[in-house]
Motif scaffolding. Structure first.
Motif, PDB file in Angstrom:
ATOM      1  N   ARG A 192      27.261  -3.634 101.161  1.00  0.00           N
ATOM      2  CA  ARG A 192      26.946  -3.364 102.005  1.00  0.00           C
ATOM      3  C   ARG A 192      26.121  -1.931 101.558  1.00  0.00           C
ATOM      4  O   ARG A 192      25.052  -1.274 102.306  1.00  0.00           O
ATOM      5  N   THR A 193      27.284  -1.371 101.193  1.00  0.00           N
ATOM      6  CA  THR A 193      26.906   0.363 101.144  1.00  0.00           C
ATOM      7  C   THR A 193      26.365   0.649  99.994  1.00  0.00           C
ATOM      8  O   THR A 193      24.705   1.917  99.943  1.00  0.00           O
ATOM      9  N   ALA A 194      25.665   0.528  99.166  1.00  0.00           N
ATOM     10  CA  ALA A 194      25.294  -0.211  97.400  1.00  0.00           C
ATOM     11  C   ALA A 194      23.787  -0.228  97.886  1.00  0.00           C
ATOM     12  O   ALA A 194      23.116  -0.021  97.787  1.00  0.00           O
ATOM     13  N   THR A 195      23.404  -1.108  99.169  1.00  0.00           N
ATOM     14  CA  THR A 195      22.237  -1.204  99.346  1.00  0.00           C
ATOM     15  C   THR A 195      21.374  -1.165 100.285  1.00  0.00           C
ATOM     16  O   THR A 195      20.562  -1.190 101.545  1.00  0.00           O
ATOM     17  N   GLY A 196      22.553  -0.354 100.828  1.00  0.00           N
ATOM     18  CA  GLY A 196      22.006   0.559 102.627  1.00  0.00           C
ATOM     19  C   GLY A 196      22.182  -0.935 103.897  1.00  0.00           C
ATOM     20  O   GLY A 196      21.288  -0.763 104.847  1.00  0.00           O
ATOM     21  N   GLY A 197      22.780  -2.060 103.331  1.00  0.00           N
ATOM     22  CA  GLY A 197      22.844  -2.983 104.614  1.00  0.00           C
ATOM     23  C   GLY A 197      21.403  -4.388 104.633  1.00  0.00           C
ATOM     24  O   GLY A 197      21.332  -4.942 105.694  1.00  0.00           O
ATOM     25  N   ASP A 198      21.032  -3.911 103.537  1.00  0.00           N
ATOM     26  CA  ASP A 198      19.784  -4.333 103.077  1.00  0.00           C
ATOM     27  C   ASP A 198      19.756  -5.460 102.042  1.00  0.00           C
ATOM     28  O   ASP A 198      20.094  -5.299 101.010  1.00  0.00           O
ATOM     29  N   PRO A 199      20.399  -7.030 102.620  1.00  0.00           N
ATOM     30  CA  PRO A 199      20.414  -8.056 101.261  1.00  0.00           C
ATOM     31  C   PRO A 199      18.857  -7.922 100.347  1.00  0.00           C
ATOM     32  O   PRO A 199      19.202  -8.492  98.939  1.00  0.00           O
ATOM     33  N   GLY A 200      17.634  -7.647 100.582  1.00  0.00           N
ATOM     34  CA  GLY A 200      16.848  -7.974  99.795  1.00  0.00           C
ATOM     35  C   GLY A 200      16.473  -7.246  98.756  1.00  0.00           C
ATOM     36  O   GLY A 200      16.140  -7.186  97.565  1.00  0.00           O
ATOM     37  N   ARG A 201      18.192  -5.691  98.889  1.00  0.00           N
ATOM     38  CA  ARG A 201      18.316  -5.623  97.453  1.00  0.00           C
ATOM     39  C   ARG A 201      19.175  -5.565  96.773  1.00  0.00           C
ATOM     40  O   ARG A 201      19.274  -4.742  95.839  1.00  0.00           O
ATOM     41  N   ILE A 202      19.672  -6.648  97.276  1.00  0.00           N
ATOM     42  CA  ILE A 202      20.677  -7.135  95.928  1.00  0.00           C
ATOM     43  C   ILE A 202      20.275  -7.618  94.842  1.00  0.00           C
ATOM     44  O   ILE A 202      19.378  -8.368  95.189  1.00  0.00           O
ATOM     45  N   ARG A 203      20.699  -7.982  93.940  1.00  0.00           N
ATOM     46  CA  ARG A 203      19.969  -7.433  92.624  1.00  0.00           C
ATOM     47  C   ARG A 203      21.070  -8.489  91.705  1.00  0.00           C
ATOM     48  O   ARG A 203      21.963  -9.073  92.250  1.00  0.00           O
ATOM     49  N   SER A 204      20.051  -9.210  90.406  1.00  0.00           N
ATOM     50  CA  SER A 204      20.716 -10.899  90.316  1.00  0.00           C
ATOM     51  C   SER A 204      22.106 -10.261  89.238  1.00  0.00           C
ATOM     52  O   SER A 204      20.965 -10.472  87.501  1.00  0.00           O
ATOM     53  N   GLY A 205      22.565  -8.916  88.935  1.00  0.00           N
ATOM     54  CA  GLY A 205      23.132  -8.154  87.884  1.00  0.00           C
ATOM     55  C   GLY A 205      23.627  -7.204  87.670  1.00  0.00           C
ATOM     56  O   GLY A 205      22.811  -5.942  88.025  1.00  0.00           O
ATOM     57  N   TYR A 206      24.846  -6.538  87.806  1.00  0.00           N
ATOM     58  CA  TYR A 206      25.746  -5.481  87.619  1.00  0.00           C
ATOM     59  C   TYR A 206      26.732  -5.367  87.033  1.00  0.00           C
ATOM     60  O   TYR A 206      26.843  -6.270  86.634  1.00  0.00           O
ATOM     61  N   ARG A 207      26.346  -3.817  86.092  1.00  0.00           N
ATOM     62  CA  ARG A 207      27.564  -3.735  85.719  1.00  0.00           C
ATOM     63  C   ARG A 207      29.297  -3.382  86.326  1.00  0.00           C
ATOM     64  O   ARG A 207      28.260  -3.464  87.713  1.00  0.00           O
ATOM     65  N   LEU A 208      30.137  -3.311  86.014  1.00  0.00           N
ATOM     66  CA  LEU A 208      31.250  -3.497  86.773  1.00  0.00           C
ATOM     67  C   LEU A 208      31.441  -1.944  87.847  1.00  0.00           C
ATOM     68  O   LEU A 208      31.764  -2.093  88.393  1.00  0.00           O
ATOM     69  N   ASP A 209      30.575  -1.361  86.958  1.00  0.00           N
ATOM     70  CA  ASP A 209      30.305  -0.059  87.927  1.00  0.00           C
ATOM     71  C   ASP A 209      29.837   0.493  88.576  1.00  0.00           C
ATOM     72  O   ASP A 209      29.433   1.630  89.688  1.00  0.00           O
ATOM     73  N   GLY A 210      28.783  -0.872  89.166  1.00  0.00           N
ATOM     74  CA  GLY A 210      27.403  -0.996  90.322  1.00  0.00           C
ATOM     75  C   GLY A 210      25.922  -0.719  89.754  1.00  0.00           C
ATOM     76  O   GLY A 210      25.148  -0.354  90.657  1.00  0.00           O
ATOM     77  N   THR A 211      26.493   0.081  88.310  1.00  0.00           N
ATOM     78  CA  THR A 211      24.810  -0.100  88.250  1.00  0.00           C
ATOM     79  C   THR A 211      23.724  -1.781  87.570  1.00  0.00           C
ATOM     80  O   THR A 211      24.297  -2.620  87.419  1.00  0.00           O
ATOM     81  N   ALA A 212      23.387  -1.486  88.752  1.00  0.00           N
ATOM     82  CA  ALA A 212      22.032  -2.445  89.182  1.00  0.00           C
ATOM     83  C   ALA A 212      21.266  -2.703  87.673  1.00  0.00           C
ATOM     84  O   ALA A 212      20.473  -1.614  87.052  1.00  0.00           O
ATOM     85  N   TYR A 213      20.769  -4.219  86.947  1.00  0.00           N
ATOM     86  CA  TYR A 213      20.224  -4.513  85.762  1.00  0.00           C
ATOM     87  C   TYR A 213      18.683  -5.771  86.486  1.00  0.00           C
ATOM     88  O   TYR A 213      18.277  -6.340  85.719  1.00  0.00           O
ATOM     89  N   GLY A 214      19.509  -6.395  86.998  1.00  0.00           N
ATOM     90  CA  GLY A 214      18.937  -7.866  86.963  1.00  0.00           C
ATOM     91  C   GLY A 214      17.387  -7.284  88.589  1.00  0.00           C
ATOM     92  O   GLY A 214      17.725  -6.608  89.461  1.00  0.00           O
ATOM     93  N   ASP A 215      17.105  -8.444  88.761  1.00  0.00           N
ATOM     94  CA  ASP A 215      15.839  -8.207  89.588  1.00  0.00           C
ATOM     95  C   ASP A 215      16.681  -8.399  91.125  1.00  0.00           C
ATOM     96  O   ASP A 215      17.993 -10.073  90.927  1.00  0.00           O
ATOM     97  N   PRO A 216      15.649  -9.020  92.259  1.00  0.00           N
ATOM     98  CA  PRO A 216      16.257  -8.707  93.519  1.00  0.00           C
ATOM     99  C   PRO A 216      16.173 -10.379  94.079  1.00  0.00           C
ATOM    100  O   PRO A 216      15.136 -10.924  93.244  1.00  0.00           O
TER     101      PRO A 216
END
Length: 406
Positions: free
Chosen positions: A310-334
């Motif tokens: 919720r915090t990482a996306t600002g409450g926007d599910p459309g910003r959830i990405r298809s892949g993350y490093r364990l520290d939260g760094t995103a690398y996948g497409d949404p």
């Protein structure tokens, strides 16, 4: 196909309540049930094959156009669980369940007759080694326990199945061949040996299934499996993902005393040590257990994952990405339901203290859950993406309070 025995726990009845304080989507629960039913009908139309298309008369199989082979164990397990849970709303659910079960029983693993050969080709022939995949066997066994509760052990006729007996045999086979005798962690399959004997897939850690197996068998070793999974999950988060709670696809060195995320490719891809296309199911698996068992361990894990997302996306599910490093760094497409749907299950736990305590939802938690629910409702199954569709539909079943543990 026609239905047979009446469902003991019909879909939509909400007969088995969740833990006190569990959130649910805003609005009419009956309307939410209708949305689940709509998605279920689309899932059936897109992915269920029968008769010759499923390898023989009377058989049904879940088709996976996005997998290595057209029919894989994971999908059949999903199919059994889904059809058992949809009984009461779909008059064909019982017959579909038995059809998928016929497919499973027609394809035993080469290593154990009570496990499922993990892959079949378009002609219905075993492929890829004829051995098992643990996640498929876990869901198959769980589906059989659901069926026993739903319809009983005998629905009449010469093709009747004793679901409980079949479940017990499969549960025992999982313990014998797919649970490590020392660590009590699940292995990758009945083929795991050598360096793979020390590898476990976090998405195979299904606490509610383990609880059901313990209750069905009385085998105390399942208590050890549950404790091993939840203890290691906590350790991994503390050491490798304290800010996110994310788990990796695969854990290595499980027998060394210092298990950790995979370093590069171990089985599937260079992202085996990241929150990738296996671990994306973890919020669903942990959240489903939290709301049905009220276990403080799965509750804390699921709630932490939801709050981070919720915090990482600002409450926007459309910003959830298809892949993350364990520290939260995103690398996948949404955009993939395989990644955003499981977070809706975890979001059910976001009240003051979670399901273990009554109270108002954390600020923003209800809006987050509602946004995730709206996103799922607006995302019909893609006929080319069986995996994501199966994960999303099962997440919707949990979020709509239609899930239960036999």
């Amino acid at each position: 196909m026609t239905g047979r025995a009446e469902a003991c726990v019909p879909f939509g009845a909400h007969a088995i309540p969740y833990a006190p304080g569990t959130l649910r989507p805003s609005g009419d629960p009956v309307a939410a049930d209708r949305r689940v039913l709509e998605h279920y009908r689309l899932w059936k139309a897109s992915f269920l094959r029968s008769g010759d298309e499923a390898g023989g008369r009377g058989r049904v199989a879940v088709f996976t156009p996005d997998a290595a082979y057209p029919f894989v164990a994971e999908a059949q397990g999903y199919g059994l669980v889904i059809t058992a849970l949809m009984a009461g709303a779909d008059p064909d659910a019982h017959a579909l369940f038995d059809g998928i079960l016929r497919h499973v029983l027609a394809h035993p693993s080469v290593n154990h007759p009570d496990l499922h050969a993990a892959q079949q080709d378009a002609e219905g022939r075993d492929a890829g080694g004829r051995d098992s995949a643990t996640d498929g066997d876990l869901d198959i066994a769980y589906g059989l326990l659901l069926a026993d509760r739903q319809w009983g052990g005998d629905h009449g006729g010469q093709d009747a199945y004793d679901y409980k007996a079949l479940a017990l045999r499969r549960i025992d086979a999982v313990m014998e061949c797919e649970v490590h005798p020392t660590t009590r962690l699940t292995k990758l399959g009945d083929w795991s040996s050598g360096r793979f004997d020390e590898v476990s897939r976090t998405s195979d850690w299904m606490p509610d299934h383990v609880r059901a197996f313990r209750a069905a068998t009385g085998d105390r070793r399942w208590d050890e499996v549950l404790d091993a999974q939840l203890s290691l999950a906590g350790t991994l988060c503390a050491r490798h993902a304290p800010a996110t709670g994310l788990l990796p696809d695969f854990v290595v060195d499980t027998t060394s005393g210092a298990p950790g995320p995979a370093r590069g490719q171990v089985l599937e891809s260079p992202h085996d040590g990241d929150y990738h296309w296996n671990a994306c199911r973890v919020p669903w698996r942990l959240g489903a257990d939290a709301v049905t068992s009220d276990d403080v361990r799965t509750l804390a894990a699921a709630r932490g994952l939801s709050r981070w997302a919720r915090t990482a996306t600002g409450g926007d599910p459309g910003r959830i990405r298809s892949g993350y490093r364990l520290d939260g760094t995103a690398y996948g497409d949404p955009g993939s339901p395989a990644f955003f749907a499981p977070f809706a299950v975890a979001a059910l736990t976001e009240n003051e203290g979670g399901p273990a305590a009554e109270g108002a939802a954390d600020e923003g938690a209800q809006d987050w859950l509602d946004a995730l629910w709206a996103r799922m409702c607006a995302s019909p199954p893609d006929p080319a993406r069986a995996y994501a569709a199966g994960v999303q539909l099962q997440s919707m079943l949990v979020v709509s309070h239609n899930y239960w543990v036999p």
